[in-house]
Design a protein around this motif. Structure first.
Motif, short mmCIF file in Angstrom:
data_model
loop_
_atom_site.label_atom_id
_atom_site.label_comp_id
_atom_site.label_asym_id
_atom_site.label_seq_id
_atom_site.Cartn_x
_atom_site.Cartn_y
_atom_site.Cartn_z
N PHE A 59 -2.49 2.57 -6.19
CA PHE A 59 -3.65 1.73 -6.50
C PHE A 59 -4.67 1.80 -5.37
O PHE A 59 -5.88 1.97 -5.61
N LYS A 60 -4.21 1.65 -4.13
CA LYS A 60 -5.11 1.69 -2.98
C LYS A 60 -5.79 3.05 -2.85
O LYS A 60 -6.95 3.14 -2.44
N LYS A 61 -5.08 4.10 -3.22
CA LYS A 61 -5.63 5.44 -3.10
C LYS A 61 -6.80 5.65 -4.07
O LYS A 61 -7.77 6.34 -3.73
N ASN A 62 -6.72 5.05 -5.26
CA ASN A 62 -7.73 5.27 -6.29
C ASN A 62 -8.84 4.22 -6.30
O ASN A 62 -9.88 4.43 -6.92
N MET A 63 -8.61 3.06 -5.66
CA MET A 63 -9.59 1.97 -5.73
C MET A 63 -10.88 2.32 -4.97
O MET A 63 -10.84 2.89 -3.88
N ILE A 64 -12.01 1.95 -5.57
CA ILE A 64 -13.33 2.11 -4.94
C ILE A 64 -13.87 0.72 -4.64
O ILE A 64 -13.91 -0.14 -5.52
N PHE A 65 -14.27 0.51 -3.41
CA PHE A 65 -14.74 -0.81 -2.97
C PHE A 65 -16.26 -0.87 -3.05
O PHE A 65 -16.95 -0.05 -2.47
N MET A 66 -16.77 -1.85 -3.82
CA MET A 66 -18.22 -2.01 -3.96
C MET A 66 -18.67 -3.28 -3.25
O MET A 66 -18.02 -4.33 -3.33
N LYS A 73 -22.59 -1.02 11.63
CA LYS A 73 -21.67 0.02 12.08
C LYS A 73 -20.29 -0.58 12.41
O LYS A 73 -19.26 0.04 12.16
N TYR A 74 -20.32 -1.78 12.98
CA TYR A 74 -19.05 -2.45 13.33
C TYR A 74 -18.20 -2.67 12.08
O TYR A 74 -17.00 -2.35 12.05
N TYR A 75 -18.82 -3.20 11.04
CA TYR A 75 -18.09 -3.50 9.80
C TYR A 75 -17.64 -2.22 9.10
O TYR A 75 -16.51 -2.14 8.60
N THR A 76 -18.51 -1.20 9.05
CA THR A 76 -18.17 0.06 8.39
C THR A 76 -16.99 0.73 9.08
O THR A 76 -16.07 1.26 8.43
N ALA A 77 -16.97 0.69 10.42
CA ALA A 77 -15.86 1.27 11.17
C ALA A 77 -14.57 0.49 10.94
O ALA A 77 -13.47 1.07 10.84
N TRP A 78 -14.68 -0.81 10.85
CA TRP A 78 -13.51 -1.66 10.59
C TRP A 78 -12.91 -1.36 9.22
O TRP A 78 -11.69 -1.26 9.06
N LEU A 79 -13.78 -1.20 8.19
CA LEU A 79 -13.30 -0.85 6.86
C LEU A 79 -12.63 0.52 6.85
O LEU A 79 -11.62 0.73 6.17
N ALA A 80 -13.19 1.45 7.61
CA ALA A 80 -12.62 2.80 7.68
C ALA A 80 -11.21 2.77 8.23
O ALA A 80 -10.32 3.51 7.78
N ARG A 81 -10.96 1.89 9.21
CA ARG A 81 -9.61 1.76 9.76
C ARG A 81 -8.64 1.17 8.73
O ARG A 81 -7.43 1.37 8.83
N LYS A 82 -9.21 0.48 7.75
CA LYS A 82 -8.39 -0.07 6.67
C LYS A 82 -8.18 0.95 5.56
O LYS A 82 -7.48 0.68 4.57
N GLY A 83 -8.77 2.13 5.69
CA GLY A 83 -8.62 3.16 4.68
C GLY A 83 -9.70 3.16 3.62
O GLY A 83 -9.63 3.93 2.66
N ILE A 84 -10.72 2.29 3.77
CA ILE A 84 -11.82 2.23 2.80
C ILE A 84 -13.02 2.93 3.43
O ILE A 84 -13.76 2.34 4.23
N LYS A 85 -13.21 4.18 3.09
CA LYS A 85 -14.29 4.97 3.68
C LYS A 85 -14.67 6.10 2.73
O LYS A 85 -13.97 6.38 1.75
N GLU A 86 -15.79 6.72 3.07
CA GLU A 86 -16.30 7.88 2.32
C GLU A 86 -16.38 7.56 0.82
O GLU A 86 -17.04 6.62 0.44
N GLU A 87 -15.69 8.34 -0.02
CA GLU A 87 -15.80 8.16 -1.48
C GLU A 87 -15.17 6.86 -1.96
O GLU A 87 -15.43 6.42 -3.09
N LYS A 88 -14.33 6.24 -1.14
CA LYS A 88 -13.70 4.98 -1.53
C LYS A 88 -14.61 3.78 -1.29
O LYS A 88 -14.28 2.67 -1.70
N LEU A 89 -15.73 3.98 -0.60
CA LEU A 89 -16.71 2.93 -0.36
C LEU A 89 -17.99 3.29 -1.10
O LEU A 89 -18.68 4.25 -0.75
#
Length: 338
Positions: free
Chosen positions: A228-235, A245-261
């Motif tokens: 589920f986490k692999k396929n979910m897209i966060f809007m 930048k702080y928030y975007t980097a924090w989300l990336a560490r959670k695995g929500i980045k690039e095509e998933k965001l």
């Protein structure tokens, strides 16, 4: 026995009683120790009574004039009845008649509020629609924040009241009496949250990260499967706390980045289906002009209203995205409504 200017209320009552007993005006003046002319003037004014209102003949409206009024109402939205009739050179029509005529062809409504869209905004909205046209929106988590106040919108506190009954008293408080900030998300047919932002907390990049960690990630996201986490897209929208930048980097560490965001075009609340969920909840908590006395009570009302929203309603909202994208492209990036 001096002449005085006005009679008191008790003296007027005595005059009426003495007249009923058959006393003359002269005798009444002696009994009340008032000037005879004052007594006579009061009796004469009382006997005259109120003048009857003379009804003026109402002006008849021809079929040709009705067509002119209909065209004018279409060309002049939000205009008054007087302005509409004056634009048609129709005079001598009382307000009650003007309103009765307009009710058959128009409605009294408020102007719709929407964010301004310039050429750049429209181009970005079109690019966004083209980018996500083939997306499986059942895998997109749509998120947003909403502020609810104790008083709610003033325009909703209206309704029918029986004849002879008084309208209920409505409290007037600055800034709606204060409010609560609520965060929620929807995905497919599931509601995530709602979660309450702590009172007095201003959502900047750091506080927003901490809020999502304590609510969304701990209470919902961590319970989901790896697939589920692999396929979910966060809007999320383009609020300042979401774009840092702080928030975007924090989300990336959670695995929500690039095509998933999901990227989001500016000034586009009409494209987010969760805005319709907020409307459903607000209609429920503020029905019949309801007001609240505490922040906890309005928060409890939000939670109760959210629980009453079933999965089919949420699914209808999330499945509307294909149509919204097509509408954006058809209107060349223009506003599509909600």
């Amino acid at each position: 026995m001096g002449q005085k200017k006005d009679l008191t209320g008790s003296e007027k009552s005595k005059i009426v009683r003495y007249l009923a007993e058959g006393c003359s005006s002269l005798k009444i003046a002696k009994l009340l120790k008032r000037d005879h002319r004052t007594i006579k003037r009061f009796i004469q004014n009382s006997q005259q009574g109120r003048k009857k209102r003379v009804e003026k003949p109402r002006r008849k409206i021809t079929a040709h004039e009705l067509r002119k009024v209909k065209r004018a109402a279409a060309k002049m939205p939000l205009a008054t009845s007087l302005a509409i009739f004056q634009s048609c050179n129709i005079t001598g029509v009382p307000k009650s008649t003007r309103c009765a005529i307009l009710r058959d062809m128009a409605k009294v409504r408020k102007a719709e509020r929407r964010t301004p869209l310039n050429k750049t905004h429209k181009l970005k909205r079109q690019d966004w629609a083209k980018k996500y046209l083939k997306t499986d929106f059942s895998k997109v988590l749509w998120t947003d924040e909403m502020r609810v106040s104790l008083d709610g919108p003033d325009g909703w506190a209206r309704g029918w009241i029986g004849k002879g009954q008084r309208a209920p008293v409505r409290l007037r408080r600055q800034q709606g009496g204060g409010g609560v900030l609520v965060w929620a998300g929807i995905i497919k047919d599931e509601l995530v949250g709602p979660f309450r932002v702590e009172d007095g907390v201003k959502l900047n990049s750091q506080s927003y990260c901490q809020f999502l960690e304590d609510t969304f990630f701990k209470q919902w996201y961590r319970k989901k499967s790896a697939s589920f986490k692999k396929n979910m897209i966060f809007m999320q929208d383009d609020a300042p706390s979401h774009a840092s930048k702080y928030y975007t980097a924090w989300l990336a560490r959670k695995g929500i980045k690039e095509e998933k965001l999901m990227t989001w075009p500016p000034c586009s609340p009409d494209l987010n289906p969760i805005e319709n969920l907020w409307s459903i909840i607000k209609c429920e908590i503020y029905k019949e002009g309801k007001q609240y006395t505490s922040l906890n009570s309005v928060w409890e009302a939000v939670v109760a209203a959210a629980r009453n929203v079933d999965g089919e309603q949420i699914k209808t909202l999330t499945e509307s995205m294909d149509g919204r994208l097509l509408s954006v492209l058809a209107k060349k990036g223009g506003y599509i409504g909600r």
